[in-house]
Design an enzyme around this catalytic site. Sequence first.
Site, short mmCIF file in Angstrom:
data_model
loop_
_atom_site.label_atom_id
_atom_site.label_comp_id
_atom_site.label_asym_id
_atom_site.label_seq_id
_atom_site.Cartn_x
_atom_site.Cartn_y
_atom_site.Cartn_z
N GLY A 31 60.83 38.31 9.54
CA GLY A 31 62.09 37.62 9.30
C GLY A 31 63.25 38.40 9.86
O GLY A 31 63.08 39.44 10.51
N ASP A 105 51.68 30.53 3.97
CA ASP A 105 52.73 29.78 3.31
C ASP A 105 52.66 28.29 3.60
O ASP A 105 52.00 27.84 4.52
CB ASP A 105 54.12 30.31 3.69
CG ASP A 105 54.41 30.15 5.17
OD1 ASP A 105 53.93 29.19 5.77
OD2 ASP A 105 55.15 30.98 5.71
#
Length: 245
Positions: A31, A105
């Site tokens: 990220g 995810d």
Amino acid sequence: MDKKPRDPDARDPEKPFSLADFEIGRPLGKGKFGRVYLAREVKSHFVVALKVIFKEQIEKYKLHHQLRREMEIQTSLRHPNILRLFGWFDDDERIFLILEYAHGDIKPENLLLDHKGRLKIADFGWSVQSSNKRKTMCGTLDYLAPEMVEHRDHDHAVDNWTLGILCYEFLYGNPPFEAESQKDTFKRIVKIDLSFPPQPNVSAEARNLISQLLVKDPSKRLSLTKIMQHPWIVKNADPKGVCLI
């Protein structure tokens, strides 16, 4: 064996966690502020996810308060459907969060599945530990409740709204008020411009649940108790896998 890292509250203050306590495995995600790695504590062999956050980025975007709040909230929570934060440590350049490991995810990004397929809620950066009303506006635009868009006081009822948005996106593949621009998205949210495209796999009961959650008046949204009693939930939920705080 169901082992876990040493309880950070019970550890010897002279021997805090460090990177030497873990064997680092493959990267799990990347990220803006850092990366997440599969890791294993050397002594217990307990597998965790090690979230590495770069201090330089926290300084740059002034996220000290948000990160501290996320850590405080997630460390204090104990629930089978909430991702555990076991502890943390840091060095000169990085902050390391020791998280419960969850497999790949699903969207939205803060919902994860563990190795047994159990749902885990993660990412508490925008959470609060209070029942007081707030006036801030934050979160994914498509998931904002009308009272947030209109900068009105809001409380826990925004979570019920979010459940409706979440159900819709899981069933239809996109949020219900999605538009080309932020302005148009906000207009659709405030007007409750809700429609259900023809979809043979989406039942009338599912549409009914969503309709009762995506209501402009927060006080008229379906409560958690009534959500659990709704025919679509009763019919489809696994009672062994449903846990309410």
